[in-house]
Design a protein around this motif. Sequence first.
Motif, PDB file in Angstrom:
ATOM      1  N   GLU A  79      38.832   9.437  28.203  1.00 31.99           N
ATOM      2  CA  GLU A  79      38.209   8.563  27.747  1.00 31.99           C
ATOM      3  C   GLU A  79      37.691   8.307  26.581  1.00 31.99           C
ATOM      4  N   THR A  80      36.528   8.903  27.379  1.00 33.72           N
ATOM      5  CA  THR A  80      35.100   9.029  27.448  1.00 33.72           C
ATOM      6  C   THR A  80      35.080  10.438  25.947  1.00 33.72           C
ATOM      7  N   MET A  81      36.033  11.349  26.471  1.00 30.90           N
ATOM      8  CA  MET A  81      35.594  12.626  25.257  1.00 30.90           C
ATOM      9  C   MET A  81      36.518  11.823  24.047  1.00 30.90           C
ATOM     10  N   TRP A  82      37.309  11.220  24.067  1.00 27.10           N
ATOM     11  CA  TRP A  82      38.123  10.668  22.706  1.00 27.10           C
ATOM     12  C   TRP A  82      37.375   9.689  21.847  1.00 27.10           C
ATOM     13  N   GLY A  83      36.693   8.867  22.151  1.00 25.60           N
ATOM     14  CA  GLY A  83      35.190   8.212  22.331  1.00 25.60           C
ATOM     15  C   GLY A  83      33.978   8.779  21.390  1.00 25.60           C
ATOM     16  N   GLU A  84      34.120   9.684  21.840  1.00 34.28           N
ATOM     17  CA  GLU A  84      32.642  10.636  21.468  1.00 34.28           C
ATOM     18  C   GLU A  84      33.615  11.546  20.083  1.00 34.28           C
ATOM     19  N   ILE A  85      34.953  12.088  20.089  1.00 38.32           N
ATOM     20  CA  ILE A  85      35.179  12.446  18.722  1.00 38.32           C
ATOM     21  C   ILE A  85      35.949  11.855  17.852  1.00 38.32           C
ATOM     22  N   THR A  86      36.130  10.265  18.229  1.00 38.31           N
ATOM     23  CA  THR A  86      36.182   9.374  17.430  1.00 38.31           C
ATOM     24  C   THR A  86      34.489   9.393  16.565  1.00 38.31           C
ATOM     25  N   ALA A  87      33.271   9.183  17.166  1.00 40.18           N
ATOM     26  CA  ALA A  87      32.177   8.740  16.754  1.00 40.18           C
ATOM     27  C   ALA A  87      30.879  10.079  16.125  1.00 40.18           C
ATOM     28  N   SER A  88      31.578  10.869  16.675  1.00 43.61           N
ATOM     29  CA  SER A  88      31.001  12.131  15.950  1.00 43.61           C
ATOM     30  C   SER A  88      31.348  12.155  13.868  1.00 43.61           C
ATOM     31  N   ASN A  89      32.736  11.503  14.055  1.00 40.40           N
ATOM     32  CA  ASN A  89      32.673  11.839  12.458  1.00 40.40           C
ATOM     33  C   ASN A  89      33.997  10.986  12.423  1.00 40.40           C
ATOM     34  N   PRO A  90      32.917   9.531  12.054  1.00 36.47           N
ATOM     35  CA  PRO A  90      33.623   7.850  11.500  1.00 36.47           C
ATOM     36  C   PRO A  90      33.980   8.098  10.337  1.00 36.47           C
ATOM     37  N   ASN A  91      35.352   7.788   9.885  1.00 35.96           N
ATOM     38  CA  ASN A  91      36.153   8.034   9.103  1.00 35.96           C
ATOM     39  C   ASN A  91      36.624   9.521   8.600  1.00 35.96           C
ATOM     40  N   ASP A  92      36.533  10.061   8.999  1.00 31.63           N
ATOM     41  CA  ASP A  92      36.617  11.908   8.852  1.00 31.63           C
ATOM     42  C   ASP A  92      37.638  12.199   9.872  1.00 31.63           C
ATOM     43  N   PRO A  93      39.084  11.494   9.856  1.00 35.88           N
ATOM     44  CA  PRO A  93      40.013  12.236  10.860  1.00 35.88           C
ATOM     45  C   PRO A  93      40.666  13.792  10.750  1.00 35.88           C
ATOM     46  N   ARG A  94      40.026  14.468   9.860  1.00 30.41           N
ATOM     47  CA  ARG A  94      40.128  15.894   9.804  1.00 30.41           C
ATOM     48  C   ARG A  94      38.642  16.320  10.689  1.00 30.41           C
ATOM     49  N   GLN A  96      37.143  14.963  12.917  1.00 32.24           N
ATOM     50  CA  GLN A  96      37.889  14.820  14.694  1.00 32.24           C
ATOM     51  C   GLN A  96      38.410  15.693  14.639  1.00 32.24           C
ATOM     52  N   LEU A  97      39.667  15.561  13.666  1.00 32.81           N
ATOM     53  CA  LEU A  97      40.755  17.162  14.802  1.00 32.81           C
ATOM     54  C   LEU A  97      40.091  18.042  14.852  1.00 32.81           C
ATOM     55  N   GLN A  98      39.332  18.233  14.247  1.00 36.94           N
ATOM     56  CA  GLN A  98      38.361  20.319  14.112  1.00 36.94           C
ATOM     57  C   GLN A  98      37.642  19.915  14.980  1.00 36.94           C
ATOM     58  N   GLU A  99      36.778  18.666  15.681  1.00 38.88           N
ATOM     59  CA  GLU A  99      36.363  18.736  16.657  1.00 38.88           C
ATOM     60  C   GLU A  99      37.261  18.540  18.049  1.00 38.88           C
ATOM     61  N   TRP A 100      38.161  17.909  18.299  1.00 40.03           N
ATOM     62  CA  TRP A 100      38.955  18.332  18.769  1.00 40.03           C
ATOM     63  C   TRP A 100      39.009  19.643  19.108  1.00 40.03           C
ATOM     64  N   VAL A 101      39.640  20.935  18.650  1.00 41.02           N
ATOM     65  CA  VAL A 101      40.092  22.263  18.981  1.00 41.02           C
ATOM     66  C   VAL A 101      38.811  22.410  18.861  1.00 41.02           C
ATOM     67  N   ARG A 102      37.573  21.903  18.737  1.00 40.84           N
ATOM     68  CA  ARG A 102      36.164  23.101  19.343  1.00 40.84           C
ATOM     69  C   ARG A 102      36.442  22.877  20.764  1.00 40.84           C
ATOM     70  N   ARG A 103      35.796  21.755  20.955  1.00 39.61           N
ATOM     71  CA  ARG A 103      36.161  20.830  22.300  1.00 39.61           C
ATOM     72  C   ARG A 103      37.241  21.649  23.258  1.00 39.61           C
ATOM     73  N   SER A 104      38.403  21.519  22.893  1.00 42.31           N
ATOM     74  CA  SER A 104      39.731  22.140  23.697  1.00 42.31           C
ATOM     75  C   SER A 104      39.119  23.845  23.995  1.00 42.31           C
ATOM     76  N   ALA A 105      38.495  24.058  22.724  1.00 44.84           N
ATOM     77  CA  ALA A 105      38.480  25.632  23.199  1.00 44.84           C
ATOM     78  C   ALA A 105      37.140  26.050  23.685  1.00 44.84           C
ATOM     79  N   GLU A 106      35.840  24.822  24.081  1.00 46.36           N
ATOM     80  CA  GLU A 106      35.383  25.477  25.132  1.00 46.36           C
ATOM     81  C   GLU A 106      35.853  24.774  26.435  1.00 46.36           C
TER      82      GLU A 106
END
Length: 204
Positions: A79-94, A96-106
Motif C-alpha cells: 500500500e505504501t508503494m502504491w501511494g508513492e507511485i501516485t505521489a510520484s506523478n500526480p495527475n499523470d496516469p501513464r 504512474q504506470l511507467q513508474e510501476w513498470v520501473r519498480r516492478s523491474a527493480e
Amino acid sequence: MSEKSPVLNAPVQSCRISRPRERIVATARDLFHKFGIRSIGVDTIAEAAGTNKMTLYRHFGSKDDLICECLQEVARDVETMWGEITASNPNDPRAQLQEWVRRSAECVVNDGRGCDLANAAVELTEADHPARKVIEGVKRTYYIHLVDLCRAVGVAQPELLADALSLLFEGARVSRQSVGAEGPSARFVRMSEAVISAFADRTH
C-alpha cells in the motif's frame, strides 16, 4: 532444518529494533524470505530476534498467527508503494504506470527469492490455512490498484491489460528464481512497454 540451524549465522538487521513484537515480525519476515516458512521454527525466530519463545507466544498465539502478521506487513508495504507511485506523478496516469513498470523491474532484478506472498502460497498448501485468505486479499487489492491505474490511462480493456501485466510480473519473478537474472526476466521492461503500447493503440 533443525532449530539449531546455521541460519542464525545470517545477518538479521531487525535486532536493532527495540520493541520485541516488532523485532519478532521483522526477524520472521527476513528468515521466511531467505529460507522459506516451513524450514524456520519459532525457536530459531525467537533466538535470532534476541528474545525467547515465551515472549513470542505472548505476542502471537501460534506460528500461523505470526505468518499472517508477516504477510499483513507485506500488505502494508505494498500500500505504501502504491501511494508513492501516485505521489510520484500526480495527475499523470501513464507516468504512474511507467513508474510501476520501473519498480516492478527493480523487484525482479534485485530479489532472486521472489514474491513473499506467492512463495507462502506455494508452501502453505492447506486450503483452510489462515494465511491463504491474507494472501488472496492482498493479491486482489493489488490487482484492483493495477486495474484502476490501467483504466486511468484510458485503454479500452483495462482489466485485460492488468491481467497481462500481472502475469508478466509474476512470471518474471518465477523466471528469475529458476533460470537467473539473464533469462526472460531481463526483458521484463521491454515486454511490459510493448504490451502497454499495444493496448494503448487499440480503439476498442
